[in-house]
Write a protein that holds these residues in place. Structure first.
Motif, short mmCIF file in Angstrom:
data_model
loop_
_atom_site.label_atom_id
_atom_site.label_comp_id
_atom_site.label_asym_id
_atom_site.label_seq_id
_atom_site.Cartn_x
_atom_site.Cartn_y
_atom_site.Cartn_z
N ILE A 129 0.87 -1.18 0.00
CA ILE A 129 0.00 0.00 0.00
C ILE A 129 0.89 1.22 0.00
CG2 ILE A 129 -1.80 1.29 1.22
CD1 ILE A 129 -2.67 -1.34 2.50
N ASP A 130 0.74 2.07 -1.00
CA ASP A 130 1.57 3.28 -1.13
C ASP A 130 3.06 2.93 -1.06
OD1 ASP A 130 -0.64 4.96 -1.39
OD2 ASP A 130 -0.83 5.19 0.78
N CYS A 144 -11.95 6.71 -6.25
CA CYS A 144 -10.76 6.68 -7.10
C CYS A 144 -10.10 5.31 -7.19
CB CYS A 144 -9.74 7.71 -6.61
SG CYS A 144 -9.00 7.28 -5.01
N GLY A 145 -10.53 4.36 -6.35
CA GLY A 145 -9.94 3.03 -6.38
C GLY A 145 -8.67 2.88 -5.58
N HIS A 146 -8.20 3.92 -4.95
CA HIS A 146 -6.97 3.84 -4.17
C HIS A 146 -7.19 3.03 -2.89
CE1 HIS A 146 -2.99 5.19 -2.91
NE2 HIS A 146 -3.49 5.42 -1.70
N ILE A 147 -6.16 2.25 -2.49
CA ILE A 147 -6.24 1.44 -1.27
C ILE A 147 -5.50 2.17 -0.16
CG2 ILE A 147 -5.62 -0.74 -0.18
CD1 ILE A 147 -6.02 -2.09 -2.86
N ASN A 148 -6.15 2.30 0.99
CA ASN A 148 -5.61 3.02 2.14
C ASN A 148 -5.51 2.10 3.35
OD1 ASN A 148 -6.08 6.13 1.21
ND2 ASN A 148 -7.76 4.85 0.52
N LYS A 149 -4.44 2.22 4.11
CA LYS A 149 -4.33 1.52 5.40
C LYS A 149 -5.02 2.38 6.45
CE LYS A 149 -0.46 1.40 7.78
NZ LYS A 149 -0.80 1.85 9.16
N THR A 189 -15.13 9.16 9.76
CA THR A 189 -15.10 8.94 8.31
C THR A 189 -13.65 8.91 7.84
OG1 THR A 189 -17.20 10.07 8.00
CG2 THR A 189 -15.80 9.82 6.06
N PRO A 190 -13.17 7.78 7.38
CA PRO A 190 -11.78 7.71 6.91
C PRO A 190 -11.55 8.63 5.72
CG PRO A 190 -12.74 5.51 7.17
CD PRO A 190 -13.87 6.49 7.25
N LEU A 191 -10.32 9.04 5.57
CA LEU A 191 -9.94 9.88 4.43
C LEU A 191 -9.14 9.05 3.44
CD1 LEU A 191 -8.73 13.11 6.27
CD2 LEU A 191 -10.91 12.75 5.11
N CYS A 192 -9.47 9.23 2.17
CA CYS A 192 -8.67 8.60 1.12
C CYS A 192 -7.49 9.51 0.82
CB CYS A 192 -9.51 8.38 -0.14
SG CYS A 192 -8.53 7.82 -1.55
N GLN A 193 -6.27 9.01 1.01
CA GLN A 193 -5.09 9.84 0.82
C GLN A 193 -4.94 10.32 -0.63
OE1 GLN A 193 -3.14 11.06 3.28
NE2 GLN A 193 -4.71 10.13 4.57
N ASN A 194 -5.36 9.48 -1.57
CA ASN A 194 -5.27 9.87 -2.97
C ASN A 194 -6.24 11.01 -3.28
OD1 ASN A 194 -4.23 9.30 -5.77
ND2 ASN A 194 -6.41 8.97 -6.11
N CYS A 195 -7.48 10.89 -2.79
CA CYS A 195 -8.47 11.96 -3.00
C CYS A 195 -8.03 13.25 -2.30
CB CYS A 195 -9.84 11.52 -2.50
SG CYS A 195 -10.62 10.23 -3.49
#
Length: 315
Positions: free
Chosen positions: A12-13, A56-61, A71-77
């Motif tokens: 991941i990342d 966006c399809g990004h995977i976040n830990k 509410t989790p944040l998507c790092q890519n967004c």
């Protein structure tokens, strides 16, 4: 890019994380879907999840606790939002500051790099505040000082953001001066400048047009008539005004004597042309020495006479 390297490792990342083999509870899946994520796997330990953003399809830990309580944040967004804000603010987003999650590094149009808070860049993008390049600003301040015969040494030693430390190029004297005074030329050197009584001065005549359209003239003396007009007398920067005439006087002491004598004569011979301050209140920062514009030719004739007198005394 997010890929599986082995059945037991997830990247991941660009960081590899072990996959935890524990079960994924249905309530976690439901909570993730509500918040626009899918659970891909449990990673690291029982307290972390790999969440895929539906936008966006990004995977976040993400911590399990964060999913269930916030509410989790998507790092890519999130990074895309920073980039969008930067574009709107006429900047280029370079990278996040690794030492402080609230800051990022940006490229300015001038080519210099700055570090600023994301919240500030968002306000700049919205047009509610401005942004300046400190490097270019320092160059501009140095140029302003040099134009007045001074060298900018650095920030104020007392810590006042409105002041700077300068060195007089002529005599080498160093002193703190307000930047606004450098810009308006309203200062003197504490090492070599003469006080105003001994320093050269000018008698001036200025014309103004008030908001009602009335034309007025003012007579006075100053070491710098242009600065006095634009930085002291005018209240409204858009007010029509001009300097009609200046006469150089050897000293400020002589200038004030000539000015007072002229006002005495004008008030005696043309008392009907003296304008009540209420006519220009909140438009010109004086309370006296203002005359009706029709008196301008007479005043200019007096300045011709004064100029001749000064030339004669200097001969």
């Amino acid at each position: 890019m997010n890929t599986f390297h082995t059945p037991n490792i997830m990247t991941i990342d660009d960081f590899p994380f072990s996959i935890h083999t524990g079960a994924i509870k249905p309530k976690w899946t439901d909570e993730a879907r509500k918040k626009r994520f899918d659970i891909v796997a449990r990673v690291v330990d029982r307290l972390h999840l790999a969440l895929q953003c539906k936008e966006c399809g990004h995977i976040n830990k993400t911590r399990l606790y964060t999913l269930m309580s916030a509410t989790p944040l998507c790092q890519n967004c999130l990074e895309q939002a920073w980039k969008d804000d930067a574009i709107a603010a006429d900047l280029m987003f370079l990278r996040r500051d690794p030492s402080n999650r609230h800051y990022g590094h940006y490229r300015l149009p001038c080519g210099h790099e700055i570090r600023r808070q994301f919240a500030l860049i968002k306000r700049v993008a919205a047009g509610t505040t401005g942004l300046r390049c400190e490097t270019c600003h320092a160059v501009s301040e140095a140029a302003e000082a040099e134009a007045q015969g001074w060298e900018l040494l650095g920030p104020d030693l007392k810590g006042d953001p409105n002041y700077r430390e300068f060195r007089h190029i002529t005599c080498g004297h160093e002193q703190r001066i307000a930047r606004s005074n450098i810009q308006t030329q309203r200062f003197s050197c504490g090492g070599c400048s003469l006080g105003w009584p001994a320093a050269p001065s000018f008698i001036y005549v200025m014309a103004f047009v008030t908001a009602t359209g009335r034309e007025l003239v003012k007579v006075g003396f100053s070491r710098n008539p242009k600065s006095r007009l634009h930085h002291q007398l005018k209240v409204d920067p858009e007010m029509p005004c001009t300097i009609l005439r200046v006469v150089a006087v050897p000293t400020g002491q002589k200038a004030i004597i000539l000015e007072k004598s002229l006002h005495k004569r004008l008030k005696r011979d043309h008392s009907d042309k003296v304008v009540n301050p209420s006519s220009f209140r909140n438009q010109i920062r004086v309370v006296s020495e203002i005359y009706d514009g029709s008196l301008a030719p007479v005043i200019l004739e007096h300045l011709d006479r004064i100029e001749v007198e000064i030339a004669g005394s200097a001969a």
